[in-house]
Design a protein around this motif. Structure first.
Motif, PDB file in Angstrom:
ATOM      1  N   LEU A  47       0.840  -1.199   0.000  1.00 41.75           N
ATOM      2  CA  LEU A  47       0.000   0.000   0.000  1.00 41.75           C
ATOM      3  C   LEU A  47       0.879   1.255   0.000  1.00 41.75           C
ATOM      4  N   ALA A  48       1.927   1.252   0.801  1.00 47.71           N
ATOM      5  CA  ALA A  48       2.843   2.400   0.833  1.00 47.71           C
ATOM      6  C   ALA A  48       3.516   2.585  -0.528  1.00 47.71           C
ATOM      7  N   GLY A  49       3.897   1.480  -1.159  1.00 46.58           N
ATOM      8  CA  GLY A  49       4.506   1.572  -2.490  1.00 46.58           C
ATOM      9  C   GLY A  49       3.537   2.115  -3.528  1.00 46.58           C
ATOM     10  N   ALA A  50       2.265   1.731  -3.427  1.00 45.47           N
ATOM     11  CA  ALA A  50       1.259   2.245  -4.357  1.00 45.47           C
ATOM     12  C   ALA A  50       1.056   3.745  -4.164  1.00 45.47           C
ATOM     13  N   ILE A  51       1.122   4.197  -2.935  1.00 46.13           N
ATOM     14  CA  ILE A  51       0.984   5.636  -2.683  1.00 46.13           C
ATOM     15  C   ILE A  51       2.191   6.392  -3.239  1.00 46.13           C
ATOM     16  N   VAL A  52       3.375   5.787  -3.152  1.00 43.59           N
ATOM     17  CA  VAL A  52       4.554   6.411  -3.765  1.00 43.59           C
ATOM     18  C   VAL A  52       4.367   6.502  -5.279  1.00 43.59           C
ATOM     19  N   LEU A  53       3.841   5.453  -5.901  1.00 46.76           N
ATOM     20  CA  LEU A  53       3.577   5.509  -7.342  1.00 46.76           C
ATOM     21  C   LEU A  53       2.554   6.575  -7.676  1.00 46.76           C
ATOM     22  N   ALA A 104       9.723   7.023   1.418  1.00 47.26           N
ATOM     23  CA  ALA A 104       9.906   8.462   1.200  1.00 47.26           C
ATOM     24  C   ALA A 104      11.195   8.736   0.434  1.00 47.26           C
ATOM     25  N   ALA A 105      12.245   7.992   0.754  1.00 49.14           N
ATOM     26  CA  ALA A 105      13.515   8.193   0.062  1.00 49.14           C
ATOM     27  C   ALA A 105      13.408   7.805  -1.412  1.00 49.14           C
ATOM     28  N   VAL A 106      12.802   6.654  -1.675  1.00 49.65           N
ATOM     29  CA  VAL A 106      12.633   6.219  -3.064  1.00 49.65           C
ATOM     30  C   VAL A 106      11.698   7.171  -3.802  1.00 49.65           C
ATOM     31  N   GLY A 107      10.614   7.570  -3.159  1.00 47.59           N
ATOM     32  CA  GLY A 107       9.679   8.498  -3.784  1.00 47.59           C
ATOM     33  C   GLY A 107      10.290   9.862  -4.050  1.00 47.59           C
ATOM     34  N   THR A 108      11.103  10.344  -3.136  1.00 46.58           N
ATOM     35  CA  THR A 108      11.776  11.631  -3.349  1.00 46.58           C
ATOM     36  C   THR A 108      12.702  11.555  -4.550  1.00 46.58           C
ATOM     37  N   TRP A 109      13.414  10.458  -4.664  1.00 42.65           N
ATOM     38  CA  TRP A 109      14.313  10.309  -5.808  1.00 42.65           C
ATOM     39  C   TRP A 109      13.508  10.235  -7.109  1.00 42.65           C
ATOM     40  N   LEU A 110      12.414   9.466  -7.106  1.00 45.10           N
ATOM     41  CA  LEU A 110      11.614   9.333  -8.320  1.00 45.10           C
ATOM     42  C   LEU A 110      10.895  10.615  -8.703  1.00 45.10           C
TER      43      LEU A 110
END
Length: 114
Positions: A47-53, A104-110
């Motif tokens: 779910l957290a990964g889907a929100i990052v996407l 958050a780190a992966v999402g910030t980078w993306l």
């Protein structure tokens, strides 16, 4: 005259004498905790990964929305780790909580650095 008792090989089953249970295995409760903790953690982290996407595919002209979604993803990751720790009846406070910053780190980078 009595006949001597025939000796059976150890690998054969003797009727009326169940095989001894091996010791050192996990109890059913321990296995249930592992399964429940794994399912809870994996589901919540997905779910957290889907929100990052969702943050990645949000309009670039609204960076506040992206930051908000990344914060929500981090919150869900934190809840997942705490849930897994509580299932094992451990303290929710541990160094594992730092892993909640990973979405958050992966999402910030993306979203911002790529």
């Amino acid at each position: 005259m009595t006949q001597p008792a025939t000796r059976r090989a150890r690998h054969l089953m003797v009727p009326g004498q169940p095989a001894p249970r091996p010791s050192g295995g996990m109890t059913i409760t321990t296995v249930q905790r592992w399964v429940l903790a794994s399912l809870a953690l994996i589901t919540i982290e997905h779910l957290a990964g889907a929100i990052v996407l969702a943050a990645v595919f949000t309009d670039e002209s609204r960076p506040g929305t992206r930051i908000g979604l990344l914060a929500v993803a981090t919150g869900f990751a934190l809840v997942g780790i705490v849930a897994a720790r509580l299932i094992f009846q451990r303290s929710p406070f541990s160094p594992w909580l730092a892993c909640a910053l990973l979405p958050a780190a992966v999402g910030t980078w993306l979203c911002f650095l790529r």
